[in-house]
Design an enzyme around this catalytic site. Sequence first.
Site, PDB file in Angstrom:
ATOM      1  N   SER A  63       0.814  -1.222   0.000  1.00 40.63           N
ATOM      2  CA  SER A  63       0.000   0.000   0.000  1.00 40.63           C
ATOM      3  C   SER A  63       0.847   1.271   0.000  1.00 40.63           C
ATOM      4  O   SER A  63       0.309   2.367  -0.088  1.00 40.63           O
ATOM      5  CB  SER A  63      -0.954   0.008   1.201  1.00 40.63           C
ATOM      6  OG  SER A  63      -0.229   0.103   2.393  1.00 40.63           O
TER       7      SER A  63
ATOM      8  N   LYS B  30      -5.894   5.200   8.188  1.00 38.02           N
ATOM      9  CA  LYS B  30      -4.779   5.939   7.585  1.00 38.02           C
ATOM     10  C   LYS B  30      -5.094   7.440   7.500  1.00 38.02           C
ATOM     11  O   LYS B  30      -4.256   8.284   7.836  1.00 38.02           O
ATOM     12  CB  LYS B  30      -4.474   5.375   6.193  1.00 38.02           C
ATOM     13  CG  LYS B  30      -3.791   4.016   6.257  1.00 38.02           C
ATOM     14  CD  LYS B  30      -3.591   3.400   4.899  1.00 38.02           C
ATOM     15  CE  LYS B  30      -2.838   2.073   5.014  1.00 38.02           C
ATOM     16  NZ  LYS B  30      -2.700   1.404   3.723  1.00 38.02           N
TER      17      LYS B  30
END
Length: 802
Positions: free
Chosen positions: A650, A693
């Site tokens: 990611s 996040k």
Amino acid sequence: MKSLPLHQLYKACVLKDLPFKTTRQLEPLAEIVGQNRAQEAVRFALAMPHGGYNVYAVGRNGLGKRTMMLRYLEHHVDTLQQSHDWCYVANFEEPRNPKLLQLPGGMGTQLKQDMEKLMTRLVKTIPQTFDSDSFLERSEQLKNDYGKRQEDELAKVAAQAKRKKVSLTVTTPGGYRLVSMNGDEPHTAESFQALTEEQRDKFEDSINKLEKKLRQALRKMADWEQEYADKQQALNQETLEGISGHQIDELVEKYREQPDVVTYLEAVRKDLVDNLDIFLEDDEEQAAIAWAALDKRMPRRYLINVLVHQKTNEVPVVVEDNPTYHNLFGYVENVTYKGTVFTDFSLIRAGSLHRANGGYLLMDAIKVLEQPFVWDGLKRALRSKSIQINSLERELTLSGTISIEPEAVPLNVKIVLFGDRETWMLLQEYDSEFAELFRVTADFENEMYRTEESQLLYAKFISSLVVEKKLLHCTNKAVARIIEHSARMADHQDRLSLHAADIANLLRESDFWARQAGAKLISEVHVERALESARYRSSRIRDQFYDSIRDGSTLVTTTGTCVGQVNALSVLSTGGFEFGLSNRVTASCYYGDGGVMDIERDVKLGGNIHSKGVMILSSWLASHFAVNDPMHLSASLTFEQNYGEVDGDSASLAELCALISALSGIPVRQDLAITGSVNQFGEVQPIGGVNEKVEGFYATCELKGGLTGSQGVIIPTTNVQNLMLDSEVVQAARAGRFAVYPVARVEEAITLLLGKPAGKADEKGRYPKQSVFGIIQQRLEKMREHERQEHARDDHKDPSIH
């Protein structure tokens, strides 16, 4: 590039979709919500009459597998045509093999009580009757008759002996002496020697004949003795029949439709005569054993051991939480008396398989597999359709003590195992019989689609939890907040989590805070308080990381620009609590062969997927800038201040942006963080943990001196549907102090981060000069030109070429 509008950051539950004021108005669900596939599998398995259609329920803990199964069985299982009691009784012919009686439900305890009543009566009446004058008179009469005949017979022989001048004396039973007489006295050895030989021979001849006669007489007496014993036995039987016969007859009549019971009662009638001593002698040993075995004091031979007793005609549903060998298959207890270990059929105890016979047995797969010998025993029982009670000591051949071998119980049961997918796959892989015995898999969903209908269904599910756990009812706003939290748990705006245990815990905690506040209903305030409290309890490690950002130990920049430095985002999990953190990814360039050195991989801190991500972005770079000519710029990539293993792809988009910045020399905005993975064609792919996040970077910005209004996070467009952000972040976005930008391609991310258009190649493969890619292209061409000039100069200097 536009940031996301508010409604895409958080999908609220609209109150008009919940047409009720409180959950009190809702009908609680009888079923578990959203598990139609699993429910259909269970319905099919339970309706299937053939063997082998046992169920393995697959799903992680907390999805409500057991609750669903119990509710389903409660609502969908008909009553039995006929329930059964199972009893063990003594086998008088072969005591080591107790007999099994199958009786209609409720009849087992009835038979036990009837036998106890009969024995209690006999224990009193038999000693009284056999001690009564009438019986003793008849018994004495028989004895006297036998004695008289015995005496007469011996007297006859004695008279004959007397005539022959021989004396007959009978000593111990069966012992006798024949002695020749000298007048009234027996001959001595001297006087006998003094006789003439003729006289001596005459005496010996007489004695020999008398001996023969005496033997005949003794044989007759032995026959009479047997006759006497038979008559005494017949008298006992007649007397006993007088006491117990009509009572046993009544029982035979009462149980005439149960041939096994009738056979047993007739065997008892016969055995009573042979074992009268049990009733006539005051046997302390029997009493002591009965006391040690917690049984009633009565002859153990005639106890009825009711193994399984069905109170109603309902199908038995048994949940076995501790499936040890003995708990499952039953066992035989022992009693120690005066240092001797004793056991009999009355000490056989049932296991949960016996109790579930004719119905359903629910167990946890891992617990079954953890117990020694249980899995093999279970498969054996299912295959043979019978339960054999074997002591575990004999299975292991550890003990050679005398034990009993009870008759096997016919088995008709459906087993339901609960377990996770890993256990299920291991069993499929390594146990060839598993698929044969557990043909049906009930696969439980983790999520369901979020629609107006399913939200209402979910509200009813919440109502059923409230009723079941006896909690305060919820307002519609509280239900809406729980539904929103469920979508957050599912990591998707259009999904709801089916993790029933988490929702039940949230309701319990909300109920606690509501009661603390003295409220009559759970409102959204109490749900929020419960969530906040749970978050606070679990966030110690997160706060330690935040402290290191606040005090500058972790280097993070949230303002300004910097070449080759990008704020990437990662997710950390600490036992069920997840939070996001900023990670600085840096890239540097130097003259080389065009390779990308991944420092994490080279020092073995990078996982396989991380390494794959770096290789993909390397191939993207090569496909853009080294199609016809080699790249003479190499680069190195690293996660700054990372001292543990890193995995996942990611951060590959962040790494690519850092490389592009390093290659082009254009600085990267530090007020933006980025997450996303990239493929070889430059498309941005979705990642996990998007909410954590975004919130992690928001918290970092707050910690580094507050929000400036230009900060934000870049996420893959495909992750927009996963956004269910914290209310604080949504408020900041509403005030224009924080933004979330979606990107579908690498070029969009580069444009946002570097503040210049990425650039699009023309037909000749040239990028616009002022674009990011154009600047890189020009820099690489300069290096190639320089390289060619160097080669030409070297060739000119080398005389061997001419």
